[in-house]
Scaffold this motif. Sequence first.
Motif, PDB file in Angstrom:
ATOM      1  N   TYR A  60      39.021  76.921  25.436  1.00 42.71           N
ATOM      2  CA  TYR A  60      39.384  76.199  24.217  1.00 42.71           C
ATOM      3  C   TYR A  60      38.107  75.758  23.502  1.00 42.71           C
ATOM      4  CZ  TYR A  60      44.077  75.958  26.194  1.00 42.71           C
ATOM      5  OH  TYR A  60      45.316  76.268  26.711  1.00 42.71           O
ATOM      6  N   PRO A  61      37.784  76.373  22.385  1.00 41.87           N
ATOM      7  CA  PRO A  61      36.557  76.006  21.693  1.00 41.87           C
ATOM      8  C   PRO A  61      36.601  74.557  21.177  1.00 41.87           C
ATOM      9  CG  PRO A  61      37.865  77.484  20.338  1.00 41.87           C
ATOM     10  CD  PRO A  61      38.544  77.395  21.670  1.00 41.87           C
ATOM     11  N   PRO A  62      35.437  73.934  21.047  1.00 44.38           N
ATOM     12  CA  PRO A  62      35.414  72.579  20.483  1.00 44.38           C
ATOM     13  C   PRO A  62      36.082  72.565  19.111  1.00 44.38           C
ATOM     14  CG  PRO A  62      33.273  73.154  21.368  1.00 44.38           C
ATOM     15  CD  PRO A  62      34.116  74.416  21.393  1.00 44.38           C
ATOM     16  N   GLY A  63      36.574  71.413  18.770  1.00 43.63           N
ATOM     17  CA  GLY A  63      37.232  71.240  17.472  1.00 43.63           C
ATOM     18  C   GLY A  63      38.733  71.226  17.639  1.00 43.63           C
ATOM     19  N   GLY A  64      39.280  72.319  18.056  1.00 44.51           N
ATOM     20  CA  GLY A  64      40.740  72.385  18.182  1.00 44.51           C
ATOM     21  C   GLY A  64      41.389  72.122  16.846  1.00 44.51           C
ATOM     22  N   GLU A  65      42.676  71.947  16.853  1.00 42.67           N
ATOM     23  CA  GLU A  65      43.404  71.754  15.614  1.00 42.67           C
ATOM     24  C   GLU A  65      43.026  70.456  14.911  1.00 42.67           C
ATOM     25  OE1 GLU A  65      47.987  71.761  13.974  1.00 42.67           O
ATOM     26  OE2 GLU A  65      47.549  72.515  15.961  1.00 42.67           O
ATOM     27  N   TRP A  66      42.776  69.373  15.709  1.00 40.60           N
ATOM     28  CA  TRP A  66      42.465  68.085  15.083  1.00 40.60           C
ATOM     29  C   TRP A  66      41.191  67.467  15.622  1.00 40.60           C
ATOM     30  CZ3 TRP A  66      47.896  67.748  16.896  1.00 40.60           C
ATOM     31  CH2 TRP A  66      48.789  68.144  15.913  1.00 40.60           C
ATOM     32  N   GLY A  67      40.441  68.143  16.460  1.00 36.08           N
ATOM     33  CA  GLY A  67      39.315  67.550  17.171  1.00 36.08           C
ATOM     34  C   GLY A  67      38.209  67.020  16.365  1.00 36.08           C
ATOM     35  N   CYS A  84      40.774  68.382  21.091  1.00 37.70           N
ATOM     36  CA  CYS A  84      42.089  67.753  20.993  1.00 37.70           C
ATOM     37  C   CYS A  84      43.057  68.528  21.871  1.00 37.70           C
ATOM     38  CB  CYS A  84      42.578  67.790  19.542  1.00 37.70           C
ATOM     39  SG  CYS A  84      44.259  67.149  19.338  1.00 37.70           S
ATOM     40  N   GLY A  85      43.827  67.806  22.657  1.00 40.24           N
ATOM     41  CA  GLY A  85      44.907  68.414  23.427  1.00 40.24           C
ATOM     42  C   GLY A  85      46.209  67.738  23.042  1.00 40.24           C
ATOM     43  N   LYS A  86      47.269  68.497  23.015  1.00 35.20           N
ATOM     44  CA  LYS A  86      48.562  67.911  22.677  1.00 35.20           C
ATOM     45  C   LYS A  86      49.655  68.613  23.468  1.00 35.20           C
ATOM     46  CE  LYS A  86      49.240  70.701  18.485  1.00 35.20           C
ATOM     47  NZ  LYS A  86      48.283  71.731  18.818  1.00 35.20           N
ATOM     48  N   ALA A  87      50.712  67.873  23.762  1.00 30.96           N
ATOM     49  CA  ALA A  87      51.851  68.448  24.481  1.00 30.96           C
ATOM     50  C   ALA A  87      53.079  67.603  24.201  1.00 30.96           C
ATOM     51  CB  ALA A  87      51.587  68.502  25.981  1.00 30.96           C
ATOM     52  N   ARG A  88      54.203  68.269  24.234  1.00 30.09           N
ATOM     53  CA  ARG A  88      55.482  67.592  24.045  1.00 30.09           C
ATOM     54  C   ARG A  88      56.180  67.502  25.394  1.00 30.09           C
ATOM     55  NH1 ARG A  88      60.409  68.765  19.709  1.00 30.09           N
ATOM     56  NH2 ARG A  88      61.999  68.130  21.180  1.00 30.09           N
ATOM     57  N   SER A  89      56.855  66.398  25.608  1.00 30.04           N
ATOM     58  CA  SER A  89      57.598  66.208  26.856  1.00 30.04           C
ATOM     59  C   SER A  89      58.855  67.065  26.854  1.00 30.04           C
ATOM     60  CB  SER A  89      58.003  64.735  26.992  1.00 30.04           C
ATOM     61  OG  SER A  89      59.023  64.431  26.056  1.00 30.04           O
ATOM     62  N   ALA A  90      59.537  67.006  27.963  1.00 27.35           N
ATOM     63  CA  ALA A  90      60.875  67.596  28.033  1.00 27.35           C
ATOM     64  C   ALA A  90      61.789  66.841  27.076  1.00 27.35           C
ATOM     65  CB  ALA A  90      61.421  67.502  29.461  1.00 27.35           C
ATOM     66  N   ILE A 136      45.099  70.249  29.362  1.00 24.74           N
ATOM     67  CA  ILE A 136      44.707  71.638  29.648  1.00 24.74           C
ATOM     68  C   ILE A 136      43.418  72.044  28.942  1.00 24.74           C
ATOM     69  CG2 ILE A 136      45.383  74.055  29.301  1.00 24.74           C
ATOM     70  CD1 ILE A 136      48.248  73.215  30.086  1.00 24.74           C
ATOM     71  N   PRO A 137      43.225  71.754  27.643  1.00 30.20           N
ATOM     72  CA  PRO A 137      41.968  72.161  26.997  1.00 30.20           C
ATOM     73  C   PRO A 137      40.721  71.509  27.597  1.00 30.20           C
ATOM     74  CG  PRO A 137      43.612  71.634  25.345  1.00 30.20           C
ATOM     75  CD  PRO A 137      44.166  71.187  26.668  1.00 30.20           C
ATOM     76  N   PHE A 138      40.884  70.342  28.206  1.00 24.52           N
ATOM     77  CA  PHE A 138      39.750  69.647  28.801  1.00 24.52           C
ATOM     78  C   PHE A 138      39.478  70.146  30.219  1.00 24.52           C
ATOM     79  CE2 PHE A 138      42.027  66.880  25.842  1.00 24.52           C
ATOM     80  CZ  PHE A 138      41.046  66.738  24.866  1.00 24.52           C
ATOM     81  N   LYS A 139      40.509  70.608  30.883  1.00 29.18           N
ATOM     82  CA  LYS A 139      40.372  71.189  32.216  1.00 29.18           C
ATOM     83  C   LYS A 139      39.769  72.598  32.129  1.00 29.18           C
ATOM     84  CE  LYS A 139      41.882  71.194  36.678  1.00 29.18           C
ATOM     85  NZ  LYS A 139      41.658  70.159  37.663  1.00 29.18           N
ATOM     86  N   ASN A 140      40.010  73.264  31.001  1.00 27.17           N
ATOM     87  CA  ASN A 140      39.552  74.641  30.785  1.00 27.17           C
ATOM     88  C   ASN A 140      38.747  74.749  29.489  1.00 27.17           C
ATOM     89  OD1 ASN A 140      41.320  76.133  32.934  1.00 27.17           O
ATOM     90  ND2 ASN A 140      42.697  74.732  31.876  1.00 27.17           N
TER      91      ASN A 140
END
Length: 190
Positions: free
Chosen positions: A183-190, A108-114, A175-179
């Motif tokens: 970032y281990p599998p699972g993530g916060e909500w994966g 799972c990757g997440k980001a907030r906009s400006a 970012i977690p998918f590019k690297n």
Amino acid sequence: MNGLESGLPLRVIVASHNPVKMEAVRSGFQRMFPPSEIEVQAVNVPSGVSPQPMSDAETLQGALNRARSAKQAVPQADFWAGIEGGIEQYKGTLSAFAWVVILSADRCGKARSATFDLPPALAEMIRQGVELGEADDRLFGRQNSKQQNGAVGLLTGDVIDRARYYEQAVVLALIPFKNPHLYPPGGEWG
């Protein structure tokens, strides 16, 4: 094995038929994973939050709900993307922003906009229960601006339109998918 590992086109499901969100996702993926071929498909799923989320937490939950629902609706894909715009009050002003959540089979990757402050005329309509897109249309004499340049485009004179505004958050959520080694599998909500 997903499209990143196989060299096949990446299949990305966007949890909205809004062309602005679809373009932001397509463009963000293209920027992060060139020269991959990106296939973007829309699916209409509910956010599970109010039509106009009024907090950071509710907005993030809406993006996550959309991504999860897209994954359930169309399980045969590489990625599922949810974008939710929201508003939060801070010291008397209302600020607009969006959350992007991207899921894969195992991450799972997440980001907030400006974030930007809304003018008092828009803020007043929103406080009266009008959704931001509708308030934009009323104030600027437009129709369906949320599927075009949105508040950010209207207020910046299209220096930043809604698709470009969301695109940066899409890139950051990837970012977690590019690297994946960081970032281990699972993530916060994966």
